[in-house]
Motif scaffolding. Structure first.
Motif, PDB file in Angstrom:
ATOM      1  N   PHE A  99      20.812  43.893  40.787  1.00 61.49           N
ATOM      2  CA  PHE A  99      20.056  44.773  39.881  1.00 61.49           C
ATOM      3  C   PHE A  99      19.695  46.085  40.551  1.00 61.49           C
ATOM      4  O   PHE A  99      19.564  47.109  39.900  1.00 61.49           O
ATOM      5  N   ILE A 134      23.519  41.574  31.522  1.00 58.59           N
ATOM      6  CA  ILE A 134      22.979  40.233  31.788  1.00 58.59           C
ATOM      7  C   ILE A 134      23.194  39.355  30.565  1.00 58.59           C
ATOM      8  O   ILE A 134      22.858  39.762  29.446  1.00 58.59           O
ATOM      9  N   VAL A 177      25.449  37.753  35.485  1.00 55.72           N
ATOM     10  CA  VAL A 177      25.453  39.217  35.442  1.00 55.72           C
ATOM     11  C   VAL A 177      26.853  39.781  35.675  1.00 55.72           C
ATOM     12  O   VAL A 177      27.501  39.443  36.671  1.00 55.72           O
ATOM     13  N   GLU A 235      16.648  36.560  38.273  1.00 57.16           N
ATOM     14  CA  GLU A 235      16.541  37.968  37.893  1.00 57.16           C
ATOM     15  C   GLU A 235      15.195  38.498  38.369  1.00 57.16           C
ATOM     16  O   GLU A 235      14.148  37.950  38.012  1.00 57.16           O
ATOM     17  N   SER A 267      13.051  36.760  30.662  1.00 58.00           N
ATOM     18  CA  SER A 267      13.774  36.797  31.944  1.00 58.00           C
ATOM     19  C   SER A 267      13.344  35.636  32.849  1.00 58.00           C
ATOM     20  O   SER A 267      14.181  34.946  33.440  1.00 58.00           O
ATOM     21  N   THR A 324      15.461  32.533  34.308  1.00 57.88           N
ATOM     22  CA  THR A 324      15.530  32.275  35.756  1.00 57.88           C
ATOM     23  C   THR A 324      15.318  30.791  36.044  1.00 57.88           C
ATOM     24  O   THR A 324      15.966  30.234  36.937  1.00 57.88           O
TER      25      THR A 324
END
Ligand SMILES: COC(=O)c1ccc(CCNc2nc3cc4nc(N)[nH]c(=O)c4cc3[nH]2)cc1
Ligand SMILES: [Zn+2]
Length: 373
Positions: free
Chosen positions: A100, A108, A113, A148, A162, A166
């Motif tokens: 990132f 994403i 990703v 992330e 997010s 994760t």
């Protein structure tokens, strides 16, 4: 069991604790600072020099080694320890942060990703399974989960989605983990700057019963007070008998405050990164050796330091090297800065042992940051 944590002694006045982390490549005394060796080298330092300054464990990066030289070459070399001639513990970050922060054009999805290499621009993909396969090839002692690190600032709904993804990615990392007897998988707690999301995510991550847990999503531009607040909301939900790793931290004050909040492991590029622009960490605070005032200063970088740089060379000489862009100048400052942070952690462990941590912290921070800060 690949990695086992032993609590040696608690601190009465703070949440600090002395610990021992047993790994396949040796035992680590905690609290510990891990020098960052992103591309299989702690910039300009040899393994012998790292040992000379007391480095017990170093960090390397999945993302960078995947792009260059490629994890297959490291696997063929016999793994990262052999490839880089480092026979002590290695922790590898999963790529969750680097993809990132470094790559462009990324997308994403639930899968992982998609991104373009920041080196060649070629389209690549990283997901939980790939990150675990790469870390399996590298053969690190501790592999970080693929997560992330939410951008900062980010709105609550984004962070919640997010962080939940994760957790689903962590379950896939655990499924894909191959070397369970010689490599530990650490989970990473997210939740941005939202205390309730931090607590919810910590509980979900800890539910997966892993040998260690990191606090991620911090040291991303938020204020130090915000960072400390998020840590204090998270640590109560992390088991006391497992190591706690604060990712990407840090500066002397953040290391000390993090230890007092119950953190055992830290990493940061700071010591070698600031060395590049001629900045040294000294007992009297930061010193920019390039300044003209040091042209005829024949004293050592840090009067209180007994490292190789400080016993053999002067500010005038190091300033000359840095001004002349001589890499030896960069080496001398990196060596001292790493020694400074590793020595700080040795003193912190000593202070916990002697039940003197608050007094040590006040003395050190006043001297380093000056009483007015
Ligand atoms: C001169 O100083 C510097 O150049 C410099 C550069 C970057 C940092 C910040 C590093 N911060 C940071 N590293 C991190 C690495 C992480 N890895 C994973 N997998 N997940 C995370 O959630 C995560 C968060 C981080 N936050 C600190 C200092
Ligand atoms: Zn020194």
């Amino acid at each position: 069991m690949a990695v086992r944590f032993e609590q040696i002694q608690d601190c009465q006045q703070t949440n600090a604790r002395l610990g021992r982390l047993h790994t396949p490549h040796g035992t680590i005394e905690t609290p510990i600072f891990m020098p960052v060796g992103t591309l299989a080298t702690v910039k300009t330092m040899s393994p012998e020099e790292l040992k000379a300054i007391g480095s017990q464990i170093i960090l390397a990066n999945t993302y960078h080694l995947y792009l260059r030289p490629g994890h297959e070459i490291v696997r063929e070399a016999g793994g990262l320890h052999t490839f880089m001639n480092w026979n002590r513990p290695i922790l590898t970050d999963s790529g969750g942060f680097q993809v990132f922060s470094l790559s462009k054009l990324r997308k994403i999805t639930e899968e992982g990703v998609s991104f373009r290499s920041h080196l060649s621009g070629e389209p690549l993909f990283l997901g939980p399974e790939q990150a675990m396969e790469i870390q399996n090839a590298l053969g690190s002692d501790i592999a970080m989960a693929f997560d992330e690190c939410a951008p900062y600032p980010a709105d609550r709904e984004y962070v919640r989605q997010s962080a939940e993804r994760t957790v689903r990615w962590l379950k896939r990392c655990k499924e894909a983990h191959q070397r369970t007897d010689s490599q530990a998988l650490f989970g990473i707690v997210q939740g941005g700057m939202y205390p309730d999301l931090r607590v919810e995510n910590a509980k979900a991550i800890v539910d997966l019963d892993l040998p260690g847990y990191a606090i991620g999503g911090l040291s991303v531009g938020e204020s130090k007070e915000q960072m400390y607040e998020m840590i204090s909301h998270t640590t109560p939900y992390l088991p006391k008998d497992k190591p706690r790793y604060l990712m990407g931290v840090g500066s002397p004050d953040a290391l000390i405050r993090g230890v007092m909040l119950g953190i055992d492991m830290f990493d940061c590029v700071l010591p070698t990164r600031i060395a590049r622009n001629g900045t040294a960490m000294t007992s009297q605070g930061r010193l920019v050796v390039k300044k003209a005032e040091y042209a005829r200063d024949f004293t050592s970088l840090d009067p209180e330091c007994d490292c190789y740089t400080c016993t053999k060379y002067t500010r005038a000489y190091i300033r000359h090297l840095v001004k002349a862009d001589e890499t030896f100048g960069l080496r001398l400052i990196s060596y001292h800065n790493l020694h400074f942070l590793l020595q700080l952690m040795t003193k912190v462990r000593e202070a916990i042992r002697n039940k003197q941590l608050p007094e040590f912290a006040n003395r050190f921070l006043t001297q380093y940051y000056g009483s007015d800060e």
